[in-house]
Design an enzyme around this catalytic site. Structure first.
Site, PDB file in Angstrom:
ATOM      1  N   HIS A 260       0.822  -0.893   0.509  1.00 43.05           N
ATOM      2  CA  HIS A 260       0.093   0.035  -0.231  1.00 43.05           C
ATOM      3  C   HIS A 260       0.676   1.506   0.284  1.00 43.05           C
ATOM      4  O   HIS A 260       0.674   2.797   0.910  1.00 43.05           O
ATOM      5  CB  HIS A 260      -0.451  -0.261   1.169  1.00 43.05           C
ATOM      6  CG  HIS A 260      -1.864  -0.645   1.206  1.00 43.05           C
ATOM      7  ND1 HIS A 260      -2.175  -1.471  -0.267  1.00 43.05           N
ATOM      8  CD2 HIS A 260      -2.511  -1.801   2.735  1.00 43.05           C
ATOM      9  CE1 HIS A 260      -3.504  -2.567   1.089  1.00 43.05           C
ATOM     10  NE2 HIS A 260      -3.320  -2.692   1.890  1.00 43.05           N
ATOM     11  N   HIS A 299      -2.829   3.090   4.928  1.00 46.04           N
ATOM     12  CA  HIS A 299      -2.054   2.592   6.128  1.00 46.04           C
ATOM     13  C   HIS A 299      -0.869   1.615   5.051  1.00 46.04           C
ATOM     14  O   HIS A 299      -0.882   1.727   3.774  1.00 46.04           O
ATOM     15  CB  HIS A 299      -3.093   1.836   7.196  1.00 46.04           C
ATOM     16  CG  HIS A 299      -3.246   0.455   5.753  1.00 46.04           C
ATOM     17  ND1 HIS A 299      -4.556   0.410   5.685  1.00 46.04           N
ATOM     18  CD2 HIS A 299      -2.938  -0.593   6.209  1.00 46.04           C
ATOM     19  CE1 HIS A 299      -5.078  -0.775   5.179  1.00 46.04           C
ATOM     20  NE2 HIS A 299      -3.566  -1.351   4.719  1.00 46.04           N
TER      21      HIS A 299
END
Length: 359
Positions: A260, A299
């Site tokens: 991510h 996150h």
């Protein structure tokens, strides 16, 4: 021994923010006794089933340079190999047997899109089958082979699978190991001196075992919120899998995965030191999920591996904090899942802001 809980932790619904990177595979159909009765004369070594990009690197053009239009699959292939821990050679061979992929077929926009999606599914299935079999039968030396056979759904296709693998990639390469029993000296994957919030340990897929991963963020904003620097938890060589994912591999075989991401600032195979900046975690959903998948908000999805295999975070240290993973993914009970701070002898619950001191 004290257990410390703060109002911050109580403001969040753990289950509401937990997620699976991929859909959950049906592992209930795996019958290890039936698989073990198959007459397997040749199996694939586990070191060639899992992805070890430093010890056993893969570049698609090295094998398929005569078919340049198919090289458009490279980023998706590398991405899901990294995220699920399955060697690209295994994925492509399985894609050929189960989904009729052939580099000799024309690579159209539609076919590339189709096989990009199938790569994700094949990687997810193989990974979940493999770790389920390992969890159920630690004595099994054929977990990798069994996982492939389950995905093929026809045991008699195993010789065909091997034939394609050997024809494209040759005999499996002997992967040398120099592994240590303990991980290297690690910090949390953010800058020293800052305090972030980790959530509960979970598997690399979000379900099943081992509980190898933790999600961390400075303040858990919504999409579009401000995000911050991600740093290397230890020294090692970088493998950039995609625009949103990389791995750092220590020379002794331990590694950490960073998913991510956005704005990756390090180069493939570069050496980084502990606390070196790698980039930031993504603020936009399309950046965080550059090859698809699932995420609930900005996150970093952070995982631990050894020799290409995802490893439980149980009793692993990040600076002064030792992790107890709990009973299952995203275990929200601080009676079972916590971070022990050896400076104060206090158990800190997940979803509590923790520091990252210089060691």
């Amino acid at each position: 021994m004290k257990i410390l809980i703060t109002p911050f932790a109580l403001l969040w619904s753990i289950q509401g923010l937990s997620h699976s990177l991929v859909s959950v595979s049906d592992t209930s159909r795996i019958d290890i006794d039936t698989l073990s009765q198959q007459n397997i004369t040749t199996s694939i070594p586990e070191d060639n089933f899992v992805y070890q990009p430093i010890r056993n690197p893969f570049i698609m053009a090295d094998y398929f340079s005569d078919y340049p239009t198919w090289l458009a699959l490279e980023e998706s292939l590398q991405h899901w190999s990294g995220a699920m821990g399955i060697d690209p050679r295994v994925l492509l061979t399985t894609l050929a047997i189960n989904h009729d992929w052939s580099p000799e077929d024309p690579a159209t926009e539609a076919s590339i899109q189709y096989y990009t999606e199938e790569l994700k599914l094949v990687a997810s299935h193989l990974s979940q089958y493999y770790y389920h079999i390992k969890e159920q039968s630690f004595s099994s030396d054929n977990a990798a082979t069994y996982a492939i056979m389950v995905e093929l759904n026809q045991p008699d296709l195993w010789p065909t699978w091997l034939d394609v693998y050997h024809r494209w990639f040759g005999e499996p390469k002997m992967v040398e190991r120099d592994s240590q029993s303990s991980p290297p000296n690690m910090q949390w994957p953010w800058r020293i001196g800052y305090r972030w919030v980790p959530n509960g340990p979970h598997s690399h897929t979000g379900s099943g075992f081992p509980l190898s991963s933790v999600d961390v963020s400075y303040d858990w904003p919504r999409w579009g919120g401000e995000t911050y620097s991600v740093t290397a938890a230890h020294e090692g060589y970088v493998s950039v899998f995609s625009r949103c994912q990389l791995r750092v591999t220590h020379p002794d075989g331990w590694a950490t995965n960073y998913y991510h991401m956005d704005g990756i600032e390090v180069q493939n195979r570069a050496w980084v030191e502990k606390n070196d900046r790698l980039g930031t975690y993504a603020t936009q959903r399309n950046e965080a999920l550059c090859q698809g998948g699932s995420s609930t908000g900005p996150h970093l999805h952070f995982s631990l591996l050894l020799d290409g295999r995802f490893q439980s975070l149980q009793n692993v240290w990040f600076g002064p904090y030792r992790v107890d993973v709990g009973r299952y993914s995203y275990d929200s009970s601080c009676q079972y899942s916590w971070m022990f701070d050896n400076r104060t002898n206090i158990k800190r619950c997940f979803w509590y802001r923790v520091d990252n001191p210089e060691s």
